[in-house]
Scaffold this motif. Sequence first.
Motif, PDB file in Angstrom:
ATOM      1  N   VAL A   1       0.935  -1.189   0.075  1.00 35.45           N
ATOM      2  CA  VAL A   1      -0.058   0.092   0.134  1.00 35.45           C
ATOM      3  C   VAL A   1       0.993   1.287  -0.015  1.00 35.45           C
ATOM      4  CG1 VAL A   1      -1.735   1.296   1.454  1.00 35.45           C
ATOM      5  CG2 VAL A   1      -1.765  -1.288   1.073  1.00 35.45           C
ATOM      6  N   PRO A   2       1.020   1.798  -1.180  1.00 38.96           N
ATOM      7  CA  PRO A   2       1.957   3.070  -1.024  1.00 38.96           C
ATOM      8  C   PRO A   2       1.372   4.269  -0.314  1.00 38.96           C
ATOM      9  CG  PRO A   2       1.492   2.211  -3.483  1.00 38.96           C
ATOM     10  CD  PRO A   2       0.444   1.588  -2.503  1.00 38.96           C
ATOM     11  N   LEU A   3       2.070   4.915   0.207  1.00 43.51           N
ATOM     12  CA  LEU A   3       1.988   5.904   1.098  1.00 43.51           C
ATOM     13  C   LEU A   3       2.168   7.225   0.370  1.00 43.51           C
ATOM     14  CD1 LEU A   3       3.315   4.930   4.496  1.00 43.51           C
ATOM     15  CD2 LEU A   3       0.784   4.731   3.589  1.00 43.51           C
ATOM     16  N   GLU A   4       2.857   7.230  -0.798  1.00 43.93           N
ATOM     17  CA  GLU A   4       3.088   8.420  -1.685  1.00 43.93           C
ATOM     18  C   GLU A   4       3.017   8.113  -3.178  1.00 43.93           C
ATOM     19  OE1 GLU A   4       6.599   9.137   1.568  1.00 43.93           O
ATOM     20  OE2 GLU A   4       6.563   7.469   0.016  1.00 43.93           O
ATOM     21  N   ASN A   5       2.666   9.005  -4.074  1.00 45.32           N
ATOM     22  CA  ASN A   5       2.686   8.679  -5.554  1.00 45.32           C
ATOM     23  C   ASN A   5       3.878   8.415  -6.039  1.00 45.32           C
ATOM     24  OD1 ASN A   5      -0.122   8.697  -6.551  1.00 45.32           O
ATOM     25  ND2 ASN A   5      -0.208  10.875  -6.377  1.00 45.32           N
ATOM     26  N   GLN A   6       4.900   9.044  -5.827  1.00 44.48           N
ATOM     27  CA  GLN A   6       6.375   8.603  -6.060  1.00 44.48           C
ATOM     28  C   GLN A   6       6.689   7.842  -4.812  1.00 44.48           C
ATOM     29  OE1 GLN A   6       8.980  11.189  -8.264  1.00 44.48           O
ATOM     30  NE2 GLN A   6       7.328  12.649  -8.442  1.00 44.48           N
ATOM     31  N   THR A   7       6.733   6.579  -5.065  1.00 43.20           N
ATOM     32  CA  THR A   7       6.555   5.658  -3.589  1.00 43.20           C
ATOM     33  C   THR A   7       8.094   5.624  -2.904  1.00 43.20           C
ATOM     34  OG1 THR A   7       4.795   4.463  -4.535  1.00 43.20           O
ATOM     35  CG2 THR A   7       5.746   3.555  -2.439  1.00 43.20           C
ATOM     36  N   VAL A   8       8.341   6.321  -2.078  1.00 40.24           N
ATOM     37  CA  VAL A   8       9.425   5.766  -1.217  1.00 40.24           C
ATOM     38  C   VAL A   8       8.938   4.947  -0.039  1.00 40.24           C
ATOM     39  CG1 VAL A   8      11.314   6.659   0.412  1.00 40.24           C
ATOM     40  CG2 VAL A   8      10.637   7.822  -1.598  1.00 40.24           C
ATOM     41  N   ARG A   9       7.653   5.169   0.795  1.00 39.27           N
ATOM     42  CA  ARG A   9       7.220   4.589   1.643  1.00 39.27           C
ATOM     43  C   ARG A   9       6.012   3.845   1.535  1.00 39.27           C
ATOM     44  NH1 ARG A   9       8.421   9.638   4.056  1.00 39.27           N
ATOM     45  NH2 ARG A   9      10.371   9.455   5.177  1.00 39.27           N
ATOM     46  N   PHE A  10       6.185   2.620   2.109  1.00 39.71           N
ATOM     47  CA  PHE A  10       4.709   1.747   1.834  1.00 39.71           C
ATOM     48  C   PHE A  10       4.386   1.013   2.881  1.00 39.71           C
ATOM     49  CE2 PHE A  10       6.912  -2.041   0.671  1.00 39.71           C
ATOM     50  CZ  PHE A  10       8.227  -1.535   0.280  1.00 39.71           C
ATOM     51  N   ILE A  11       3.121   0.455   3.171  1.00 39.51           N
ATOM     52  CA  ILE A  11       2.978  -0.604   4.006  1.00 39.51           C
ATOM     53  C   ILE A  11       2.912  -1.873   3.368  1.00 39.51           C
ATOM     54  CG2 ILE A  11       0.958  -1.566   5.654  1.00 39.51           C
ATOM     55  CD1 ILE A  11       0.069   1.380   6.109  1.00 39.51           C
ATOM     56  N   ASP A  12       3.223  -3.098   3.910  1.00 41.91           N
ATOM     57  CA  ASP A  12       3.654  -4.200   3.391  1.00 41.91           C
ATOM     58  C   ASP A  12       3.036  -5.337   4.175  1.00 41.91           C
ATOM     59  OD1 ASP A  12       4.164  -6.243   1.694  1.00 41.91           O
ATOM     60  OD2 ASP A  12       6.538  -5.783   1.589  1.00 41.91           O
ATOM     61  N   ASN A  13       2.670  -6.354   3.692  1.00 47.32           N
ATOM     62  CA  ASN A  13       2.123  -7.550   4.428  1.00 47.32           C
ATOM     63  C   ASN A  13       3.227  -8.567   4.462  1.00 47.32           C
ATOM     64  OD1 ASN A  13      -0.417  -6.229   4.142  1.00 47.32           O
ATOM     65  ND2 ASN A  13      -1.293  -8.389   4.880  1.00 47.32           N
ATOM     66  N   PHE A  14       3.584  -9.193   5.522  1.00 50.08           N
ATOM     67  CA  PHE A  14       4.742 -10.241   5.991  1.00 50.08           C
ATOM     68  C   PHE A  14       4.157 -11.427   5.024  1.00 50.08           C
ATOM     69  CE2 PHE A  14       5.523 -14.448   7.860  1.00 50.08           C
ATOM     70  CZ  PHE A  14       6.850 -14.158   7.930  1.00 50.08           C
ATOM     71  N   SER A  15       5.057 -11.763   4.115  1.00 47.78           N
ATOM     72  CA  SER A  15       5.050 -12.891   3.098  1.00 47.78           C
ATOM     73  C   SER A  15       6.348 -12.992   2.380  1.00 47.78           C
ATOM     74  CB  SER A  15       3.696 -12.907   2.379  1.00 47.78           C
ATOM     75  OG  SER A  15       3.706 -14.034   1.475  1.00 47.78           O
ATOM     76  N   ALA A  16       7.147 -13.968   2.354  1.00 43.04           N
ATOM     77  CA  ALA A  16       8.168 -14.194   1.323  1.00 43.04           C
ATOM     78  C   ALA A  16       7.725 -15.096   0.185  1.00 43.04           C
ATOM     79  CB  ALA A  16       8.984 -15.073   2.235  1.00 43.04           C
ATOM     80  N   GLY A  17       6.457 -15.586   0.293  1.00 43.95           N
ATOM     81  CA  GLY A  17       5.885 -16.054  -0.704  1.00 43.95           C
ATOM     82  C   GLY A  17       6.153 -17.694  -0.991  1.00 43.95           C
ATOM     83  N   THR A  18       6.473 -18.289   0.277  1.00 46.29           N
ATOM     84  CA  THR A  18       6.828 -19.576   0.358  1.00 46.29           C
ATOM     85  C   THR A  18       5.748 -20.717   0.239  1.00 46.29           C
ATOM     86  OG1 THR A  18       8.420 -18.955   2.211  1.00 46.29           O
ATOM     87  CG2 THR A  18       8.082 -21.359   2.026  1.00 46.29           C
ATOM     88  N   ARG A  19       4.462 -20.248   0.936  1.00 44.57           N
ATOM     89  CA  ARG A  19       3.135 -21.099   0.832  1.00 44.57           C
ATOM     90  C   ARG A  19       3.025 -21.123  -0.704  1.00 44.57           C
ATOM     91  NH1 ARG A  19       1.830 -23.572   4.316  1.00 44.57           N
ATOM     92  NH2 ARG A  19       0.597 -22.430   5.822  1.00 44.57           N
ATOM     93  N   GLY A  20       3.038 -19.963  -1.513  1.00 44.46           N
ATOM     94  CA  GLY A  20       2.537 -19.921  -2.984  1.00 44.46           C
ATOM     95  C   GLY A  20       3.478 -20.891  -4.021  1.00 44.46           C
ATOM     96  N   ALA A  21       4.815 -20.430  -3.619  1.00 41.13           N
ATOM     97  CA  ALA A  21       5.770 -20.864  -4.637  1.00 41.13           C
ATOM     98  C   ALA A  21       5.970 -22.582  -4.444  1.00 41.13           C
ATOM     99  CB  ALA A  21       7.338 -20.243  -4.377  1.00 41.13           C
ATOM    100  N   THR A  22       5.786 -22.874  -3.355  1.00 46.81           N
ATOM    101  CA  THR A  22       5.891 -24.435  -3.023  1.00 46.81           C
ATOM    102  C   THR A  22       4.524 -25.182  -3.561  1.00 46.81           C
ATOM    103  OG1 THR A  22       7.173 -23.704  -0.899  1.00 46.81           O
ATOM    104  CG2 THR A  22       6.166 -26.087  -1.106  1.00 46.81           C
ATOM    105  N   SER A  23       3.481 -24.628  -3.339  1.00 42.47           N
ATOM    106  CA  SER A  23       2.204 -25.031  -3.744  1.00 42.47           C
ATOM    107  C   SER A  23       2.226 -25.128  -5.280  1.00 42.47           C
ATOM    108  CB  SER A  23       1.105 -24.251  -3.164  1.00 42.47           C
ATOM    109  OG  SER A  23       0.806 -24.283  -1.884  1.00 42.47           O
TER     110      SER A  23
END
Lengths: 350, 350
Positions: B52-74
Amino acid sequence: MADSSTSESHYFSSNPPPPTLSQHTAQANAFVTHHHAHSRRVVLLTSGGTTVPLENQTVRFIDNFSAGTRGATSAEYFLSQGYAVIFLHRQFSLLPFSRHYSHSTNCFLDFLSEWGRIGEGEEGEDGGAATPDVVVKAKYRREMLSVLRKYRKAKEQKLLLLLPFTTVTSYLFTLRAIACEMRCLGNEALFYLAAAVSDFFVPPDRMAEHKIQSGDVPESTSGPSPGGGGGGKKLVIDLDPVPKFLKRLVEQWAPEAMIVSFKLETDPALLLKKCNQSLDRYAHHLVIGNILATRKYEVLFVEEGSAQWVRLPTSDGNSGGNEEVEIESLIVPEVIKRHEKMLARKAAIH
Amino acid sequence: MADSSTSESHYFSSNPPPPTLSQHTAQANAFVTHHHAHSRRVVLLTSGGTTVPLENQTVRFIDNFSAGTRGATSAEYFLSQGYAVIFLHRQFSLLPFSRHYSHSTNCFLDFLSEWGRIGEGEEGEDGGAATPDVVVKAKYRREMLSVLRKYRKAKEQKLLLLLPFTTVTSYLFTLRAIACEMRCLGNEALFYLAAAVSDFFVPPDRMAEHKIQSGDVPESTSGPSPGGGGGGKKLVIDLDPVPKFLKRLVEQWAPEAMIVSFKLETDPALLLKKCNQSLDRYAHHLVIGNILATRKYEVLFVEEGSAQWVRLPTSDGNSGGNEEVEIESLIVPEVIKRHEKMLARKAAIH
């Protein structure tokens, strides 16, 4: 001053140190001692973005945009110039050497092929045909070999120490501890602070323990709390400023070292002003300013009384956009030139 | 209903589509058409966290914890079971196959060694000794070969389509577009929604254009704005809820497909309740619940009228912690069993 110093002490006493701190400090100590004994210069290079967790058991966090390209690339050039490098980096951000084959459009598996031993009469452990070799394809071989040799040399000669962090708090605790370990190096120590460090954080006493629920009723008005009436719930995140640690680094943690900081902006009209503000406020040696959109082609070196653009040349002699040359190949020698000038000046005084 | 539908339409009309949308839609269309012609089932698998970008020219954003292990393995297990996989993933998160050698403690360069041709009389292109081969070390060869062959097969048979996203908005636009492309598959289509999607976002009209300055005076009271009086400036981020798109997916975008969602919680006491709520609200087929701390060892399958733990066995017959077996090797066949039951039921009706 008293105010800022108090808020810094308060930060370290009210936030928990990372569990890795003593291990990382011991590794840095051994690394610094080894290279100090060999009269080798050491650069502490920070890289990647810091996170600000919004919950104790972290599902959500605020992050700073940074893949770690500037840091990982610069580390290679410092190594090639004879520096030993402590690479304090965001976990899973780009690393020196392996960066050439990660975050790329090509999966590194695309570089490999089988090279059969089957039918050569050789038998595998299982009694059947031997497992074929897995080799790097001919067209990628020369470049991979060059990267592999540099990587191996850095590893064998213990010239590169990789220390990961994730949160802004673990970054700051580790930076302070390593700076203290590096004090014995005097002005042979260089700090090259390329990490994108958050200016804001959620104090522990306002942090939610569990994942913030999108349907929850707000429990407090401070810290992250979903709120708002009517249909959808809103989320309000209330962050405190991170104390300005660069001042503490310059004045107390590493008073003799050369210190280089980076300033990333998106508005070109603000860049020089922000770099000068930073230099005025912290009285360190060099601020390297860069604009998000052009950071791979040009940076602004701001020192006391001077500001100078460092730009990639193009084939037509103008600046901007040259895929073959990395701007860090220009930045790092410029920084080292200044470090050597500083060393020569201090040597002349003593 | 009318309210939720309005807020979803409003979301798509007030947020800009990602620049990659038409290209990704065309790729999905070609992929689906190809596998539909071969009567192959297709799973849309989402993976990694949305930003979730906090700026249009994004320096800061909110992120959700996920390396993508579940998806890549599945994804690997779906491929091994004959599904074609559209892998809609956060850019730079883990990918099927290459995941075995990234984000690991070993750099993949540690797997390689030189294997000399020098002195064998062969000449290189430059007239000197030939460049030595770069080969995978013997002890890693067998496993690397197995991964490489599966990767190559998926690639040659066009069974895996990799589509990246970064922001929650680009994720939602792309999900909608691909779901529409998959409608021709009817109930042969499977949605396996493992991505960690943000529940909150900053509406475009409240987004800062440039990097939020830590020393700025607040300009407005909504959206991200640094504020607070006295010494240090505070940052208040005011987020709106993301409309619930799962309802729209189930009812309109993919009414015939089987839909599996994931629920990640940190508080075990909440898990079953949250899974049931989700199932009640969206009326899809299966919610797979997991707890942050134990997600690699156990998950909870919640369906209409039943909840069943799927757990890794250990060598002593108890659950929890078995490094050799990946829990996705149990999850994916369980999901496919349910998909096949649904296909058989529908076939019996027609």
